[in-house]
Scaffold this active site. Structure first.
Site, PDB file in Angstrom:
ATOM      1  N   LYS A 283       0.932  -1.213   0.105  1.00 43.22           N
ATOM      2  CA  LYS A 283      -0.012   0.254   0.030  1.00 43.22           C
ATOM      3  C   LYS A 283       1.046   1.195   0.110  1.00 43.22           C
ATOM      4  O   LYS A 283       2.062   1.265   0.565  1.00 43.22           O
ATOM      5  CB  LYS A 283      -0.702  -0.004   1.329  1.00 43.22           C
ATOM      6  CG  LYS A 283      -1.893  -0.952   1.307  1.00 43.22           C
ATOM      7  CD  LYS A 283      -2.704  -0.857   2.531  1.00 43.22           C
ATOM      8  CE  LYS A 283      -3.890  -1.853   2.684  1.00 43.22           C
ATOM      9  NZ  LYS A 283      -4.782  -1.561   1.423  1.00 43.22           N
ATOM     10  N   ARG A 357     -10.338 -11.397   1.652  1.00 40.13           N
ATOM     11  CA  ARG A 357     -11.302 -12.476   0.976  1.00 40.13           C
ATOM     12  C   ARG A 357     -10.652 -13.887   0.854  1.00 40.13           C
ATOM     13  O   ARG A 357     -11.262 -14.836   1.038  1.00 40.13           O
ATOM     14  CB  ARG A 357     -11.958 -12.036  -0.408  1.00 40.13           C
ATOM     15  CG  ARG A 357     -10.774 -11.769  -1.504  1.00 40.13           C
ATOM     16  CD  ARG A 357     -10.894 -10.968  -2.756  1.00 40.13           C
ATOM     17  NE  ARG A 357     -10.925  -9.551  -2.361  1.00 40.13           N
ATOM     18  CZ  ARG A 357     -11.011  -8.613  -3.216  1.00 40.13           C
ATOM     19  NH1 ARG A 357     -11.570  -8.980  -4.552  1.00 40.13           N
ATOM     20  NH2 ARG A 357     -11.075  -7.257  -2.818  1.00 40.13           N
TER      21      ARG A 357
HETATM   22  N1  BES Z   1      -8.130  -3.757   4.109  1.00 35.20           N
HETATM   23  C1  BES Z   1      -8.161  -3.271   2.985  1.00 35.20           C
HETATM   24  C2  BES Z   1      -9.509  -2.650   2.624  1.00 35.20           C
HETATM   25  C3  BES Z   1      -9.726  -1.107   3.480  1.00 35.20           C
HETATM   26  C4  BES Z   1      -9.188  -0.084   2.828  1.00 35.20           C
HETATM   27  C5  BES Z   1     -10.247  -0.948   4.539  1.00 35.20           C
HETATM   28  C6  BES Z   1      -9.284   0.997   3.732  1.00 35.20           C
HETATM   29  C7  BES Z   1     -10.453   0.212   5.414  1.00 35.20           C
HETATM   30  C8  BES Z   1      -9.956   1.258   4.716  1.00 35.20           C
HETATM   31  C9  BES Z   1      -8.319  -4.532   1.891  1.00 35.20           C
HETATM   32  O1  BES Z   1      -7.474  -5.605   2.435  1.00 35.20           O
HETATM   33  C10 BES Z   1      -7.740  -3.858   0.539  1.00 35.20           C
HETATM   34  O2  BES Z   1      -6.682  -3.569   0.876  1.00 35.20           O
HETATM   35  N2  BES Z   1      -8.588  -3.896  -0.312  1.00 35.20           N
HETATM   36  C11 BES Z   1      -8.091  -3.385  -1.640  1.00 35.20           C
HETATM   37  C12 BES Z   1      -8.612  -4.400  -2.707  1.00 35.20           C
HETATM   38  C13 BES Z   1      -8.073  -4.432  -3.868  1.00 35.20           C
HETATM   39  C14 BES Z   1      -6.487  -4.566  -4.070  1.00 35.20           C
HETATM   40  C15 BES Z   1      -8.840  -5.337  -4.913  1.00 35.20           C
HETATM   41  C16 BES Z   1      -8.658  -2.203  -1.712  1.00 35.20           C
HETATM   42  O3  BES Z   1     -10.128  -2.132  -1.431  1.00 35.20           O
HETATM   43  O4  BES Z   1      -8.194  -1.447  -2.304  1.00 35.20           O
HETATM   44 MN    MN Z   2      -5.429  -5.306   1.715  1.00 41.14          MN
END
Ligand code: BES
Ligand code: MN
Ligand code: ZN
Length: 504
Positions: A283, A357
């Site tokens: 990230k 997921r």
């Molecule tokens: N934990 C995150 C989602 C999230 C983002 C929760 C902001 C709370 C605040 C999740 O694991 C994630 O990183 N999701 C990605 C998915 C994508 C890579 C398909 C996302 O939402 O960007």
């Molecule tokens: Mn994630």
């Protein structure tokens, strides 16, 4: 916070703060008279409108009340229990800020309040008490106090005693409301504590331990699978996410069974990513620290199972928590990897940041195979896309069952933990196809929260009553969404408890 009921006359109640609550209506009706009786001028009524959560302090009571400080508190229109919760949060927050250790609230108007809210006296009191727990909550256990020499340690840092003043006839209803409010309020605060603990203070093993401790405290069974046991089960999703981690994963099953025969079995599954760096699909650094809250689903599951046990609800509640952090490392899983989940379904890992997921897939399959639940609900901070769609105060709801979705929506409205239903139409299936595996964990562009839910749907073994609640927005207040309180919110606990009661 000790909560006691008291039937003394208002003026005799001795506390650091005497709270006189009003709805807009009751203020018009009795405001003047009551204030006169207590020795106050009524000019204040020009400033105080009894909006929900409005607080006005009065000082100088010419000795007509035993309490040194009187607060007028607004219940707003008082038509929804949420008004009372909001007021409880407001007044208790002020009490903590002012370091007032004992607070007395005059609830002799409860019958009228309950009538206005079209609810029971007990429910109104429960909501108010819940509010008091949430408003007085402070996450200060990691503050040593060593740099703040000005703090006066002689004054109480929390509300020690909350006195609720009642008429004799309403005593039973008020006491039952208090008992319920204590359970939901304290369980929600337990959830908030877990969410607020940073990644170095709460790892997968700590999530499991929190569940074990809750089970010991409240008399329900908790089983923890360690890494070896998870390997033996073949939970390939959880293991793949854990590959880059120094800390072993855990899979925890909380099992509350009521004393008599359970009417139903409800499984609740919570995402327990103790910290989500994104893994190799790292990230961006801005805001990454907030990802300590990526186990909010797991925390809500612990809070809800504990509440079910303490309220002795007549349903069996099975909580399932896959837990790990998601870290980049030489041994971490790589984008493009293909893994085999507990269900046998193979997954192409298009993005290691779509880790939630993968771990939920294994837990969902396990829940269905081993517990054959009547209903299965998962809570997860699953996608940023859900925040884009619904913002920070509302969760996304996905379900393959209209009746179940309706029930969850209603529980959300009643408890002020709102959810909004999103589609699961088959059109979205094409977006998570993989050329070389059964499914991809990465959707095509758009509808990110829906494709994540569609992915989960593949792992419920055809179960007919499943719901997924994406709590990425409302589980953690960053301050961006306009919320005054920052950090873990405990979202989902009240909603789940309400839902479990209705299914009892
Ligand atoms: N934990 C995150 C989602 C999230 C983002 C929760 C902001 C709370 C605040 C999740 O694991 C994630 O990183 N999701 C990605 C998915 C994508 C890579 C398909 C996302 O939402 O960007
Ligand atoms: Mn994630
Ligand atoms: Zn995540």
């Amino acid at each position: 916070m000790n909560i006691a009921v008291n039937t003394d006359p208002v003026r005799k109640v001795d506390a650091g703060m005497l709270v006189l609550p009003f709805t807009g209506m009751s203020l018009k009706k009795n405001g003047k008279e009551l204030l006169k009786e207590l020795g106050f001028e009524c000019g204040v009524l020009e400033d105080f409108k009894a909006d929900a959560g409005e607080v006005v302090f009065l000082y100088g009571t010419t000795g007509k009340t035993a309490s040194g400080r009187v607060a007028l508190l607004g219940f707003g229109e008082g038509r929804k229990t949420g008004d009372y919760r909001k007021a409880g949060a407001a007044i208790s927050g002020r009490a903590v800020d002012l370091k007032i250790g004992s607070v007395a609230v005059d609830m002799t108007g409860i019958k009228a309040f309950a009538a206005t809210a079209k609810s029971s006296a007990a429910s109104v009191v429960a909501a108010f008490v819940e509010g008091c727990f949430s408003g007085s909550y402070r996450f200060d256990r990691l503050k040593s106090g060593k740099t703040n020499k000005k703090t006066d340690d002689s004054k109480p840092k929390k509300i020690i005693e909350l006195i609720i003043r009642s008429e004799q006839a309403q005593l039973a209803a008020i006491e039952s409301g208090i008992a319920e409010g204590i359970v939901t309020g304290s369980c929600q605060n337990l959830t908030r504590d877990l969410v607020n603990l940073p990644g170095n203070h709460l790892e997968a093993a700590d999530i499991a331990r929190a569940a074990v401790e809750s089970g010991e405290r409240c008399g329900y069974e908790v089983k923890v699978f360690d890494k070896e046991a998870i390997e033996a089960l073949g939970m390939g999703g959880l293991l793949a996410v854990n590959k880059g981690s120094e800390q072993p994963p855990t899979f925890t099953v909380l099992d509350y069974r009521p004393a008599g025969k359970a009417s139903k079995t409800i499984a609740i599954v919570g995402k327990g990513v103790s910290f989500d760096s994104g893994g190799i699909s790292l990230k961006p650094s801005e805001g990454m620290g907030e990802m300590k809250s990526d186990m909010a689903g797991a925390a809500s599951v612990i809070g809800a199972v504990e509440a079910a046990a303490r309220l002795a609800l007549p349903v069996r509640v099975v909580g399932l928590i896959p837990a790990t952090d998601n870290m980049p490392d030489g041994s971490a899983q790589k984008p493009g990897d293909v893994i085999t989940t507990y269900s046998g379904i193979t997954v192409e890992v298009g993005n290691t940041d779509a880790e939630g997921r993968l771990i939920l897939a294994d837990a969902l399959t396990y829940a269905v195979k081993h517990y054959n639940p009547d209903v299965i609900i998962d809570l997860a901070t699953l996608t940023g896309a859900c925040i884009v769609a619904l913002g920070y105060s509302v969760a996304g709801l996905f379900s393959n069952n209209d009746k179940l979705a309706e029930d969850i929506c209603e529980s959300g409205m009643r408890t002020d933990e709102k959810v909004w239903r999103m589609p699961l139409w088959e059109e979205y299936d094409d977006m998570i196809k993989s050329d070389i595996a059964d499914v991809s964990n990465l959707g095509a562009r758009g509808a990110g929260s829906v494709t994540a839910a569609k992915f989960l749907e593949k792992f419920i073994e055809g179960h007919k009553k499943w719901a997924h609640i994406d709590i990425a927005g409302p589980s953690y207040a960053t301050g961006k969404g306009g919320a005054k309180v920052t950090g873990g919110t405990g979202f989902g606990v009240r909603l789940l408890v309400d839902f479990l009661k209705r299914w009892s």
